[in-house]
Design an enzyme around this catalytic site. Structure first.
Site, PDB file in Angstrom:
ATOM      1  N   ILE A  43     -19.002   8.932   0.747  1.00 28.94           N
ATOM      2  CA  ILE A  43     -17.846   8.575  -0.067  1.00 28.94           C
ATOM      3  C   ILE A  43     -16.730   9.548   0.298  1.00 28.94           C
ATOM      4  CG2 ILE A  43     -16.957   8.293  -2.402  1.00 28.94           C
ATOM      5  CD1 ILE A  43     -19.972   7.963  -3.263  1.00 28.94           C
ATOM      6  N   GLU A  44     -15.716   9.022   0.966  1.00 27.88           N
ATOM      7  CA  GLU A  44     -14.610   9.859   1.425  1.00 27.88           C
ATOM      8  C   GLU A  44     -13.504   9.928   0.374  1.00 27.88           C
ATOM      9  OE1 GLU A  44     -15.128   9.054   6.197  1.00 27.88           O
ATOM     10  OE2 GLU A  44     -13.393   8.201   5.177  1.00 27.88           O
ATOM     11  N   ALA A  98      -9.111  11.232   0.167  1.00 31.46           N
ATOM     12  CA  ALA A  98      -7.944  11.698   0.906  1.00 31.46           C
ATOM     13  C   ALA A  98      -7.891  13.218   0.955  1.00 31.46           C
ATOM     14  CB  ALA A  98      -6.666  11.142   0.282  1.00 31.46           C
ATOM     15  N   SER A  99      -8.404  13.864  -0.061  1.00 29.36           N
ATOM     16  CA  SER A  99      -8.604  15.311  -0.044  1.00 29.36           C
ATOM     17  C   SER A  99      -9.992  15.525   0.559  1.00 29.36           C
ATOM     18  CB  SER A  99      -8.535  15.868  -1.463  1.00 29.36           C
ATOM     19  OG  SER A  99      -8.899  17.227  -1.473  1.00 29.36           O
ATOM     20  N   TYR A 100     -10.040  15.743   1.855  1.00 32.53           N
ATOM     21  CA  TYR A 100     -11.306  15.705   2.599  1.00 32.53           C
ATOM     22  C   TYR A 100     -12.408  16.572   2.008  1.00 32.53           C
ATOM     23  CZ  TYR A 100      -8.787  13.107   6.182  1.00 32.53           C
ATOM     24  OH  TYR A 100      -8.057  12.161   6.844  1.00 32.53           O
ATOM     25  N   CYS A 130     -21.427  13.421   1.520  1.00 31.90           N
ATOM     26  CA  CYS A 130     -22.284  12.717   2.480  1.00 31.90           C
ATOM     27  C   CYS A 130     -23.325  11.858   1.771  1.00 31.90           C
ATOM     28  CB  CYS A 130     -22.998  13.722   3.372  1.00 31.90           C
ATOM     29  SG  CYS A 130     -21.909  14.777   4.336  1.00 31.90           S
ATOM     30  N   GLU A 180     -26.486  11.602   2.341  1.00 28.64           N
ATOM     31  CA  GLU A 180     -27.737  12.314   2.054  1.00 28.64           C
ATOM     32  C   GLU A 180     -27.679  13.009   0.700  1.00 28.64           C
ATOM     33  OE1 GLU A 180     -27.072  12.906   6.586  1.00 28.64           O
ATOM     34  OE2 GLU A 180     -25.879  12.418   4.812  1.00 28.64           O
ATOM     35  N   CYS A 218     -25.183  16.703   8.662  1.00 28.65           N
ATOM     36  CA  CYS A 218     -24.395  17.930   8.734  1.00 28.65           C
ATOM     37  C   CYS A 218     -25.218  19.105   8.184  1.00 28.65           C
ATOM     38  CB  CYS A 218     -23.077  17.765   7.961  1.00 28.65           C
ATOM     39  SG  CYS A 218     -23.243  17.856   6.171  1.00 28.65           S
ATOM     40  N   CYS A 230     -25.774  19.214   4.332  1.00 22.61           N
ATOM     41  CA  CYS A 230     -26.889  18.362   3.906  1.00 22.61           C
ATOM     42  C   CYS A 230     -28.234  18.977   4.281  1.00 22.61           C
ATOM     43  CB  CYS A 230     -26.752  16.967   4.513  1.00 22.61           C
ATOM     44  SG  CYS A 230     -25.417  16.016   3.759  1.00 22.61           S
TER      45      CYS A 230
END
Length: 128
Positions: free
Chosen positions: A38-39, A41-43, A48, A50, A83, A86
């Site tokens: 779930i992305e 705009a504020s990265y 992730c 997982e 990553c 995770c």
């Protein structure tokens, strides 16, 4: 499990990277929890797949070491690893000999033990 993961990709919210990921954790009692990336705009607010699956199990009352296996699929023709954030979470929630299975979108897979993914995890003993 591959078919379930492929279907879950549809739930991914990845408008920025367009890199869809799905995950399913299987508990020792056989119950399954799913997750997708779930992305935002504020990265930094992105999460992730997982961790969504793992945290859903914890939020439902499961405890560390109740996990049996985790499956992850990246919408890529190549197998993509989880990553390190995770991997760190997996190292705290899973027994070290449990397995993670990574899939490509073609169905190819590789399997590793949790201890092989994060051989030097930061754990509670580091806080003493």
């Amino acid at each position: 499990m591959f078919e379930k993961l492929m279907a879950l990709l549809e739930n991914s919210y990845s408008p920025y990277s367009h890199f869809r990921v799905s995950s399913i954790v299987v508990m020792k009692d056989g119950k399954e929890f799913s997750g997708v990336n779930i992305e935002n705009a504020s990265y930094g607010a992105t999460i992730c797949a997982e961790r969504v699956a793992i945290f859903s199990a914890i939020a439902s009352g499961y405890k560390p070491y109740d996990f049996e296996k985790i499956y992850v699929l990246c919408d890529s023709q190549q197998i993509q690893p989880s990553c390190f954030v995770c991997r760190q979470v997996m190292s705290e929630m899973f027994e070290k000999d449990k397995e993670v299975v990574w899939f490509s979108n073609t169905g190819e897979s590789v399997t590793y033990r949790i201890c092989d993914l994060c051989p030097y995890p930061f754990g509670s003993q580091c806080l003493e």
